[in-house]
Design an enzyme around this catalytic site. Structure first.
Site, mmCIF file in Angstrom:
data_model
loop_
_atom_site.group_PDB
_atom_site.id
_atom_site.type_symbol
_atom_site.label_atom_id
_atom_site.label_comp_id
_atom_site.label_asym_id
_atom_site.label_seq_id
_atom_site.Cartn_x
_atom_site.Cartn_y
_atom_site.Cartn_z
ATOM 1 N N ASP A 37 0.905 -1.368 0.012
ATOM 2 C CA ASP A 37 -0.030 -0.118 -0.044
ATOM 3 C C ASP A 37 0.675 1.368 -0.016
ATOM 4 N N CYS A 55 -10.468 -5.970 -18.664
ATOM 5 C CA CYS A 55 -11.711 -6.790 -18.323
ATOM 6 C C CYS A 55 -12.712 -6.636 -19.734
ATOM 7 N N CYS A 106 -18.017 -4.941 -19.001
ATOM 8 C CA CYS A 106 -19.356 -5.350 -19.234
ATOM 9 C C CYS A 106 -20.170 -4.030 -18.752
ATOM 10 N N CYS A 108 -20.165 -2.077 -13.068
ATOM 11 C CA CYS A 108 -19.409 -1.320 -12.384
ATOM 12 C C CYS A 108 -19.689 0.287 -12.425
ATOM 13 N N CYS A 110 -21.753 2.512 -9.696
ATOM 14 C CA CYS A 110 -21.301 3.621 -8.580
ATOM 15 C C CYS A 110 -22.219 4.649 -8.744
ATOM 16 N N CYS A 115 -14.746 9.340 -5.766
ATOM 17 C CA CYS A 115 -14.998 8.186 -5.155
ATOM 18 C C CYS A 115 -15.433 8.375 -3.717
ATOM 19 N N CYS A 155 -15.784 1.534 0.273
ATOM 20 C CA CYS A 155 -16.917 1.480 -0.361
ATOM 21 C C CYS A 155 -16.760 0.209 -1.365
ATOM 22 N N CYS A 208 -19.550 -7.028 -9.993
ATOM 23 C CA CYS A 208 -18.620 -7.258 -10.960
ATOM 24 C C CYS A 208 -18.706 -8.703 -11.199
HETATM 25 C C1 B12 Z 1 -4.487 5.868 -3.765
HETATM 26 C C2 B12 Z 1 -5.232 4.694 -3.567
HETATM 27 C C3 B12 Z 1 -6.739 4.731 -3.340
HETATM 28 C C4 B12 Z 1 -7.578 5.934 -3.667
HETATM 29 C C5 B12 Z 1 -7.494 6.251 -5.335
HETATM 30 C C6 B12 Z 1 -7.841 4.855 -6.170
HETATM 31 C C7 B12 Z 1 -6.988 4.728 -7.501
HETATM 32 N N1 B12 Z 1 -6.796 5.784 -8.298
HETATM 33 O O1 B12 Z 1 -6.690 3.619 -7.667
HETATM 34 C C8 B12 Z 1 -8.829 5.766 -2.945
HETATM 35 C C9 B12 Z 1 -9.000 6.018 -1.671
HETATM 36 C C10 B12 Z 1 -10.011 6.243 -4.069
HETATM 37 C C11 B12 Z 1 -8.744 4.004 -3.018
HETATM 38 C C12 B12 Z 1 -9.899 3.204 -2.794
HETATM 39 C C13 B12 Z 1 -9.995 1.995 -2.642
HETATM 40 N N2 B12 Z 1 -8.829 1.208 -2.736
HETATM 41 CO CO1 B12 Z 1 -7.032 1.724 -3.091
HETATM 42 N N3 B12 Z 1 -5.295 2.275 -3.231
HETATM 43 C C14 B12 Z 1 -4.695 3.604 -3.379
HETATM 44 C C15 B12 Z 1 -2.962 3.117 -3.736
HETATM 45 C C16 B12 Z 1 -2.443 3.705 -2.463
HETATM 46 C C17 B12 Z 1 -2.497 4.027 -4.856
HETATM 47 C C18 B12 Z 1 -3.505 4.026 -6.066
HETATM 48 C C19 B12 Z 1 -2.787 4.614 -7.065
HETATM 49 O O2 B12 Z 1 -2.610 5.912 -7.260
HETATM 50 N N4 B12 Z 1 -2.515 4.001 -8.525
HETATM 51 C C20 B12 Z 1 -2.157 4.802 -9.752
HETATM 52 C C21 B12 Z 1 -3.273 5.521 -10.487
HETATM 53 C C22 B12 Z 1 -2.936 6.434 -11.510
HETATM 54 O O3 B12 Z 1 -4.094 4.365 -11.139
HETATM 55 P P1 B12 Z 1 -5.399 4.328 -11.364
HETATM 56 O O4 B12 Z 1 -6.161 5.373 -11.084
HETATM 57 O O5 B12 Z 1 -6.080 2.888 -11.041
HETATM 58 O O6 B12 Z 1 -5.247 4.499 -13.038
HETATM 59 C C23 B12 Z 1 -4.828 3.299 -13.745
HETATM 60 C C24 B12 Z 1 -6.045 2.866 -14.858
HETATM 61 O O7 B12 Z 1 -6.320 3.953 -15.396
HETATM 62 C C25 B12 Z 1 -5.069 1.910 -15.689
HETATM 63 N N5 B12 Z 1 -5.758 2.203 -17.063
HETATM 64 C C26 B12 Z 1 -5.136 2.910 -18.139
HETATM 65 N N6 B12 Z 1 -5.666 2.792 -19.351
HETATM 66 C C27 B12 Z 1 -6.547 1.797 -18.974
HETATM 67 C C28 B12 Z 1 -7.312 1.274 -20.025
HETATM 68 C C29 B12 Z 1 -8.491 0.329 -19.567
HETATM 69 C C30 B12 Z 1 -9.386 -0.435 -20.380
HETATM 70 C C31 B12 Z 1 -8.594 -0.193 -18.120
HETATM 71 C C32 B12 Z 1 -9.532 -0.986 -17.508
HETATM 72 C C33 B12 Z 1 -7.567 0.318 -17.307
HETATM 73 C C34 B12 Z 1 -6.757 1.392 -17.640
HETATM 74 O O8 B12 Z 1 -3.764 2.140 -15.680
HETATM 75 C C35 B12 Z 1 -3.673 3.602 -14.561
HETATM 76 C C36 B12 Z 1 -2.213 3.196 -13.976
HETATM 77 O O9 B12 Z 1 -2.008 1.788 -13.611
HETATM 78 C C37 B12 Z 1 -3.001 1.662 -4.032
HETATM 79 C C38 B12 Z 1 -1.787 1.107 -3.345
HETATM 80 C C39 B12 Z 1 -0.580 1.231 -4.469
HETATM 81 N N7 B12 Z 1 0.545 1.653 -3.913
HETATM 82 O O10 B12 Z 1 -0.804 1.093 -5.659
HETATM 83 C C40 B12 Z 1 -4.453 1.043 -3.247
HETATM 84 C C41 B12 Z 1 -5.147 -0.171 -3.986
HETATM 85 C C42 B12 Z 1 -5.142 0.169 -5.166
HETATM 86 N N8 B12 Z 1 -6.276 0.036 -2.995
HETATM 87 C C43 B12 Z 1 -7.118 -1.131 -2.907
HETATM 88 C C44 B12 Z 1 -8.234 -1.235 -2.451
HETATM 89 C C45 B12 Z 1 -8.830 -2.584 -1.938
HETATM 90 C C46 B12 Z 1 -9.198 -0.090 -2.396
HETATM 91 C C47 B12 Z 1 -10.670 -0.249 -2.282
HETATM 92 C C48 B12 Z 1 -11.380 -1.212 -2.780
HETATM 93 C C49 B12 Z 1 -10.918 -0.253 -0.724
HETATM 94 C C50 B12 Z 1 -12.355 0.185 -0.328
HETATM 95 N N9 B12 Z 1 -13.249 -1.086 -0.309
HETATM 96 O O11 B12 Z 1 -12.839 1.089 -0.056
HETATM 97 C C51 B12 Z 1 -11.004 1.032 -2.910
HETATM 98 C C52 B12 Z 1 -11.608 0.689 -4.249
HETATM 99 C C53 B12 Z 1 -12.017 2.224 -5.077
HETATM 100 C C54 B12 Z 1 -11.709 1.842 -6.634
HETATM 101 N N10 B12 Z 1 -13.061 1.340 -7.389
HETATM 102 O O12 B12 Z 1 -10.690 1.754 -7.187
HETATM 103 C C55 B12 Z 1 -5.918 -2.220 -3.266
HETATM 104 C C56 B12 Z 1 -6.472 -2.841 -4.598
HETATM 105 C C57 B12 Z 1 -6.552 -4.307 -4.899
HETATM 106 C C58 B12 Z 1 -6.983 -4.844 -6.030
HETATM 107 N N11 B12 Z 1 -7.928 -5.932 -6.049
HETATM 108 O O13 B12 Z 1 -6.779 -4.302 -7.028
HETATM 109 C C59 B12 Z 1 -4.673 -1.316 -3.403
HETATM 110 C C60 B12 Z 1 -3.763 -1.898 -4.196
HETATM 111 C C61 B12 Z 1 -3.955 -1.335 -2.052
HETATM 112 C C62 B12 Z 1 -3.428 -2.809 -1.768
HETATM 113 N N12 B12 Z 1 -2.039 -2.894 -1.213
HETATM 114 O O14 B12 Z 1 -4.000 -3.776 -1.612
HETATM 115 N N13 B12 Z 1 -7.661 3.676 -3.223
HETATM 116 S S1 SF4 Z 2 -18.083 -4.854 -13.513
HETATM 117 FE FE1 SF4 Z 2 -16.200 -6.034 -13.629
HETATM 118 S S2 SF4 Z 2 -16.223 -6.824 -15.629
HETATM 119 FE FE2 SF4 Z 2 -17.737 -5.350 -15.626
HETATM 120 S S3 SF4 Z 2 -16.870 -3.500 -16.442
HETATM 121 FE FE3 SF4 Z 2 -16.637 -3.480 -14.356
HETATM 122 S S4 SF4 Z 2 -14.520 -4.406 -13.785
HETATM 123 FE FE4 SF4 Z 2 -15.046 -4.997 -15.868
HETATM 124 S S1 SF4 Z 3 -15.705 2.351 -4.480
HETATM 125 FE FE1 SF4 Z 3 -15.623 4.519 -5.532
HETATM 126 S S2 SF4 Z 3 -15.552 4.000 -7.730
HETATM 127 FE FE2 SF4 Z 3 -16.454 1.969 -6.717
HETATM 128 S S3 SF4 Z 3 -18.745 2.232 -6.424
HETATM 129 FE FE3 SF4 Z 3 -17.926 3.224 -4.691
HETATM 130 S S4 SF4 Z 3 -17.609 5.236 -5.172
HETATM 131 FE FE4 SF4 Z 3 -17.702 4.331 -7.074
#
Ligand code: B12
Ligand code: SF4
Ligand code: SF4
Length: 281
Positions: free
Chosen positions: A95, A149, A152, A155, A159, A174, A201, A208
């Site tokens: 994390d 993925c 579909c 999500c 949201c 979020c 949340c 999913c």
């Molecule tokens: C900051 C953070 C948050 C923030 C911001 C979330 C975010 N942007 O990811 C907040 C507080 C909102 C958050 C919430 C949650 N988080 Co969080 N979070 C983090 C943290 C510390 C950094 C994430 C980050 O900034 N990533 C960089 C940004 C740029 O990534 P991104 O926004 O996802 O952008 C990516 C996509 O856009 C993707 N992408 C680009 N092009 C495309 C094209 C397509 C088609 C697709 C699909 C994707 C894609 O590439 C980008 C870069 O990788 C990580 C730990 C870590 N060090 O990685 C945990 C982490 C991601 N979180 C985690 C968890 C569990 C959660 C929550 C489920 C907790 C909860 N139940 O509330 C929620 C889920 C919310 C959600 N839907 O993402 C887990 C995820 C586990 C997993 N299965 O993936 C992590 C890895 C922590 C851990 N060590 O386990 N989180």
């Molecule tokens: S619900 Fe799951 S499979 Fe469907 S678009 Fe979201 S992440 Fe992808």
């Molecule tokens: S965790 Fe964030 S992105 Fe996912 S349903 Fe809740 S508000 Fe929306």
């Protein structure tokens, strides 16, 4: 070399791990980065206990704090790795990591990236935590192409605040992010209360398809030490040691207690028994 590393983690119950060259990672926080890193091991720790919660607190916060889990895991495994590969350095993170952990896990071949931005594993869905070990040991591995993925759209529709897009989430919208903010505006408080959120949340995960048949955690740390529904009074009166065992403790007691209380009051006023229980699509 990788088989030897797998054996060390298998003894800890961690069977899902992957490797990638450090140069393929996406660095989020360079200040945490040790110098001279060559390879990364990404570890997956499933936490789902298959239990529905109705208190507006996300499932991940009902199990004991995963930061502590990884601290314990690294305290036991890093010395073993140093002994197995003398002269090499190993550093554990979870994390609070220099890396984008979801991106690293996807490139280590552990799953696909979902539109809700989380990594999806074929057996555990998205209900797992990620950790990683960085090392100056050059491991024989290549990065996997990042897969996404099938989009579909479930999500996106589920949201409640429109934070999910087809390529990831708008983190500033979020509810999980709002629930952890130090101070809330009136509008932010209204949003949390309206959607029954007290901490974290899970709605985008609950709908999913990758989570439909997910397996429960095999790890005793999460399986045997989960907490049922929380109440504001209970969390307010918890002793410090108990409070510190949950993932919401890093933000201090005020935020979680205020969030739980606001939710309880809103439910009492509306006469509803529960809100934001498991989302039913
Ligand atoms: C900051 C953070 C948050 C923030 C911001 C979330 C975010 N942007 O990811 C907040 C507080 C909102 C958050 C919430 C949650 N988080 Co969080 N979070 C983090 C943290 C510390 C950094 C994430 C980050 O900034 N990533 C960089 C940004 C740029 O990534 P991104 O926004 O996802 O952008 C990516 C996509 O856009 C993707 N992408 C680009 N092009 C495309 C094209 C397509 C088609 C697709 C699909 C994707 C894609 O590439 C980008 C870069 O990788 C990580 C730990 C870590 N060090 O990685 C945990 C982490 C991601 N979180 C985690 C968890 C569990 C959660 C929550 C489920 C907790 C909860 N139940 O509330 C929620 C889920 C919310 C959600 N839907 O993402 C887990 C995820 C586990 C997993 N299965 O993936 C992590 C890895 C922590 C851990 N060590 O386990 N989180
Ligand atoms: S619900 Fe799951 S499979 Fe469907 S678009 Fe979201 S992440 Fe992808
Ligand atoms: S965790 Fe964030 S992105 Fe996912 S349903 Fe809740 S508000 Fe929306």
């Amino acid at each position: 070399m990788t088989e030897r590393i797998r054996a060390i983690f298998a003894r800890e119950g961690i069977t899902e791990l992957g490797f990638l060259p450090f140069r393929e990672t996406r660095v989020l926080n360079a200040r945490l980065l040790p110098p001279g890193m060559e390879s990364v091991l990404v570890l997956l720790a499933p936490y789902d206990c298959g239990e529905p919660f109705t208190d507006g607190v996300s499932a991940y916060a009902h199990v004991e704090d995963y930061h502590r889990f990884f601290d314990g895991l690294f305290a036991r495994t890093l010395p073993e790795l140093r002994e197995a590969f003398p002269g090499h350095a190993f550093y554990g993170f979870a994390d609070h990591s220099p890396l984008d952990e979801k991106d690293a896990a996807a490139k280590a071949g552990l799953g696909v990236l979902g539109c809700h931005s989380l990594l999806l594993h074929p057996r555990y869905g998205s209900y797992f935590f990620l950790g990683s070990v960085l090392t100056d040991l050059a491991l024989p591995c290549d990065a996997h192409p990042v897969r996404t993925c099938e989009a579909c759209g479930k999500c996106l529709s589920a949201c409640p605040v429109g934070a999910v897009t087809e390529t990831g989430i708008r983190a500033e919208l979020c509810l999980s992010a709002l629930s952890q903010k130090k101070r809330l505006t009136e509008e932010e408080r209204r949003l949390l209360t309206e959607h029954g959120v007290a901490w974290g949340c899970d709605r985008c995960q609950e709908v999913c398809p990758y989570n439909r048949d997910r397996e429960p955690t095999p790890l005793p740390y999460f399986r045997d030490r989960r907490h049922g529904d929380f109440t504001a009074d209970e969390v307010e009166q918890m002793d410090d040691e108990t409070f510190s065992r949950f993932a919401f403790s890093w933000r201090g007691r005020t935020r979680i207690v205020e969030n739980l209380r606001a939710r309880e009051q809103s439910l009492a006023q509306s006469g509803q028994k529960e809100k934001n229980s498991k989302f039913i699509p």
